[in-house]
Design a protein around this motif. Structure first.
Motif, PDB file in Angstrom:
ATOM      1  N   ASP A 142      97.449  24.365  35.466  1.00  0.00           N
ATOM      2  CA  ASP A 142      96.757  23.138  35.884  1.00  0.00           C
ATOM      3  C   ASP A 142      97.511  22.392  36.985  1.00  0.00           C
ATOM      4  OD1 ASP A 142      94.886  23.670  33.886  1.00  0.00           O
ATOM      5  OD2 ASP A 142      95.985  22.478  32.406  1.00  0.00           O
ATOM      6  N   GLY A 143      98.726  22.829  37.304  1.00  0.00           N
ATOM      7  CA  GLY A 143      99.519  22.176  38.332  1.00  0.00           C
ATOM      8  C   GLY A 143     100.468  21.119  37.801  1.00  0.00           C
ATOM      9  N   SER A 144     100.495  20.893  36.480  1.00  0.00           N
ATOM     10  CA  SER A 144     101.438  19.933  35.884  1.00  0.00           C
ATOM     11  C   SER A 144     102.828  20.544  35.886  1.00  0.00           C
ATOM     12  CB  SER A 144     101.039  19.598  34.454  1.00  0.00           C
ATOM     13  OG  SER A 144      99.804  18.943  34.423  1.00  0.00           O
ATOM     14  N   SER A 145     103.826  19.714  36.214  1.00  0.00           N
ATOM     15  CA  SER A 145     105.212  20.182  36.233  1.00  0.00           C
ATOM     16  C   SER A 145     105.999  19.553  35.098  1.00  0.00           C
ATOM     17  CB  SER A 145     105.880  19.826  37.555  1.00  0.00           C
ATOM     18  OG  SER A 145     105.310  20.575  38.597  1.00  0.00           O
ATOM     19  N   LEU A 146     106.812  20.374  34.471  1.00  0.00           N
ATOM     20  CA  LEU A 146     107.705  19.930  33.406  1.00  0.00           C
ATOM     21  C   LEU A 146     109.124  20.184  33.869  1.00  0.00           C
ATOM     22  CD1 LEU A 146     108.098  18.932  30.457  1.00  0.00           C
ATOM     23  CD2 LEU A 146     108.051  21.342  29.773  1.00  0.00           C
ATOM     24  N   LYS A 147     109.883  19.098  34.101  1.00  0.00           N
ATOM     25  CA  LYS A 147     111.272  19.225  34.520  1.00  0.00           C
ATOM     26  C   LYS A 147     112.147  19.133  33.277  1.00  0.00           C
ATOM     27  CE  LYS A 147     114.932  17.302  37.359  1.00  0.00           C
ATOM     28  NZ  LYS A 147     115.364  16.226  38.235  1.00  0.00           N
ATOM     29  N   CYS A 148     113.033  20.101  33.122  1.00  0.00           N
ATOM     30  CA  CYS A 148     113.909  20.176  31.959  1.00  0.00           C
ATOM     31  C   CYS A 148     115.362  20.129  32.418  1.00  0.00           C
ATOM     32  CB  CYS A 148     113.677  21.468  31.192  1.00  0.00           C
ATOM     33  SG  CYS A 148     111.974  21.780  30.754  1.00  0.00           S
ATOM     34  N   THR A 149     116.139  19.240  31.822  1.00  0.00           N
ATOM     35  CA  THR A 149     117.567  19.175  32.073  1.00  0.00           C
ATOM     36  C   THR A 149     118.260  19.462  30.751  1.00  0.00           C
ATOM     37  OG1 THR A 149     117.209  17.501  33.776  1.00  0.00           O
ATOM     38  CG2 THR A 149     119.458  17.756  32.957  1.00  0.00           C
ATOM     39  N   PHE A 150     118.851  20.645  30.655  1.00  0.00           N
ATOM     40  CA  PHE A 150     119.510  21.079  29.428  1.00  0.00           C
ATOM     41  C   PHE A 150     121.002  20.783  29.520  1.00  0.00           C
ATOM     42  CE2 PHE A 150     115.913  23.886  30.148  1.00  0.00           C
ATOM     43  CZ  PHE A 150     115.242  23.813  28.943  1.00  0.00           C
ATOM     44  N   ASN A 151     121.547  20.108  28.521  1.00  0.00           N
ATOM     45  CA  ASN A 151     122.987  19.894  28.426  1.00  0.00           C
ATOM     46  C   ASN A 151     123.471  20.789  27.292  1.00  0.00           C
ATOM     47  OD1 ASN A 151     125.604  19.017  27.871  1.00  0.00           O
ATOM     48  ND2 ASN A 151     125.169  16.966  28.609  1.00  0.00           N
ATOM     49  N   ASN A 152     123.931  21.973  27.642  1.00  0.00           N
ATOM     50  CA  ASN A 152     124.339  22.955  26.643  1.00  0.00           C
ATOM     51  C   ASN A 152     125.595  22.528  25.889  1.00  0.00           C
ATOM     52  OD1 ASN A 152     122.193  24.701  27.196  1.00  0.00           O
ATOM     53  ND2 ASN A 152     123.267  25.521  28.959  1.00  0.00           N
ATOM     54  N   SER A 153     126.423  21.703  26.498  1.00  0.00           N
ATOM     55  CA  SER A 153     127.636  21.231  25.827  1.00  0.00           C
ATOM     56  C   SER A 153     127.298  20.293  24.675  1.00  0.00           C
ATOM     57  CB  SER A 153     128.552  20.509  26.815  1.00  0.00           C
ATOM     58  OG  SER A 153     128.917  21.358  27.859  1.00  0.00           O
ATOM     59  N   LEU A 154     126.282  19.438  24.870  1.00  0.00           N
ATOM     60  CA  LEU A 154     125.891  18.465  23.845  1.00  0.00           C
ATOM     61  C   LEU A 154     124.725  18.938  22.982  1.00  0.00           C
ATOM     62  CD1 LEU A 154     126.052  15.161  25.948  1.00  0.00           C
ATOM     63  CD2 LEU A 154     127.788  16.078  24.383  1.00  0.00           C
ATOM     64  N   GLY A 155     124.051  20.007  23.392  1.00  0.00           N
ATOM     65  CA  GLY A 155     122.899  20.495  22.652  1.00  0.00           C
ATOM     66  C   GLY A 155     121.699  19.568  22.775  1.00  0.00           C
ATOM     67  N   THR A 156     121.508  19.005  23.978  1.00  0.00           N
ATOM     68  CA  THR A 156     120.389  18.101  24.211  1.00  0.00           C
ATOM     69  C   THR A 156     119.565  18.587  25.397  1.00  0.00           C
ATOM     70  OG1 THR A 156     121.681  16.660  25.657  1.00  0.00           O
ATOM     71  CG2 THR A 156     121.630  16.088  23.311  1.00  0.00           C
ATOM     72  N   CYS A 157     118.359  18.030  25.497  1.00  0.00           N
ATOM     73  CA  CYS A 157     117.456  18.350  26.594  1.00  0.00           C
ATOM     74  C   CYS A 157     116.703  17.092  26.977  1.00  0.00           C
ATOM     75  CB  CYS A 157     116.488  19.440  26.149  1.00  0.00           C
ATOM     76  SG  CYS A 157     115.231  19.849  27.370  1.00  0.00           S
ATOM     77  N   MET A 158     116.612  16.813  28.273  1.00  0.00           N
ATOM     78  CA  MET A 158     115.816  15.697  28.782  1.00  0.00           C
ATOM     79  C   MET A 158     114.634  16.299  29.528  1.00  0.00           C
ATOM     80  SD  MET A 158     115.334  12.419  29.149  1.00  0.00           S
ATOM     81  CE  MET A 158     116.888  11.657  28.784  1.00  0.00           C
ATOM     82  N   LEU A 159     113.423  15.981  29.080  1.00  0.00           N
ATOM     83  CA  LEU A 159     112.213  16.475  29.712  1.00  0.00           C
ATOM     84  C   LEU A 159     111.552  15.351  30.486  1.00  0.00           C
ATOM     85  CD1 LEU A 159     110.593  18.404  26.720  1.00  0.00           C
ATOM     86  CD2 LEU A 159     112.110  19.315  28.474  1.00  0.00           C
ATOM     87  N   GLU A 160     110.893  15.702  31.584  1.00  0.00           N
ATOM     88  CA  GLU A 160     110.088  14.755  32.355  1.00  0.00           C
ATOM     89  C   GLU A 160     108.727  15.387  32.582  1.00  0.00           C
ATOM     90  OE1 GLU A 160     111.850  12.992  35.854  1.00  0.00           O
ATOM     91  OE2 GLU A 160     113.845  13.326  35.015  1.00  0.00           O
ATOM     92  N   LEU A 161     107.680  14.720  32.032  1.00  0.00           N
ATOM     93  CA  LEU A 161     106.311  15.194  32.171  1.00  0.00           C
ATOM     94  C   LEU A 161     105.425  13.999  32.458  1.00  0.00           C
ATOM     95  CD1 LEU A 161     104.217  17.534  31.915  1.00  0.00           C
ATOM     96  CD2 LEU A 161     104.032  16.911  29.499  1.00  0.00           C
ATOM     97  N   ASN A 162     104.737  14.034  33.604  1.00  0.00           N
ATOM     98  CA  ASN A 162     103.832  12.953  34.011  1.00  0.00           C
ATOM     99  C   ASN A 162     104.500  11.579  33.970  1.00  0.00           C
ATOM    100  OD1 ASN A 162     101.797  14.905  34.229  1.00  0.00           O
ATOM    101  ND2 ASN A 162     101.216  14.635  32.101  1.00  0.00           N
ATOM    102  N   GLY A 163     105.746  11.507  34.418  1.00  0.00           N
ATOM    103  CA  GLY A 163     106.470  10.246  34.480  1.00  0.00           C
ATOM    104  C   GLY A 163     107.108   9.819  33.167  1.00  0.00           C
TER     105      GLY A 163
END
Length: 123
Positions: A58-79
């Motif tokens: 559909d053209g939607s983008s999902l930006k993922c920032t993985f912090n493997n040291s902390l075991g966390t992930c920050m996602l950005e979807l539609n702002g």
């Protein structure tokens, strides 16, 4: 003559291996799951941070920032920014919080909100 050969060999060895250890900025790689991984800076990769962007049909983008040291992930979807914690998986990856679940298995990315699928990028 042998001493000259030894010096030449050592110099060649050092030059060869020092050139292979250089890191370039904005390097893109493919992970084993087929997602393009972009390391914006060599220091981010060294610190265990991996940044990837996935676009669905559909053209939607999902930006993922993985912090493997902390075991966390920050996602950005539609702002919207979503912070998730890593869960143990035998195969693939899974991050979640009380409302969201993010999974990637064999190149298939899915994001659920309160049990409803809101992003999918099946290959």
């Amino acid at each position: 003559m042998i001493k000259d050969f030894e010096i030449l060999f050592i110099a060649s060895f050092l030059i060869f291996f020092s050139c292979q250890n250089r890191k370039s900025n904005n390097k893109a790689e493919k992970s084993s799951s087929g997602i393009e991984l972009k390391s914006e800076d060599s220091s981010t990769k060294d610190s265990g941070i991996v940044i990837s962007t996935t676009t669905n049909k559909d053209g939607s983008s999902l930006k993922c920032t993985f912090n493997n040291s902390l075991g966390t992930c920050m996602l950005e979807l539609n702002g919207e920014r979503i912070e998730l914690k890593q869960e143990r998986m035998a195969s693939g990856i899974k991050y979640s919080n009380e409302h969201f679940v993010y999974t990637n298995w064999h190149g298939e990315t899915k994001l659920y909100k309160d049990g409803k699928l809101i992003f999918s990028d099946s290959k």
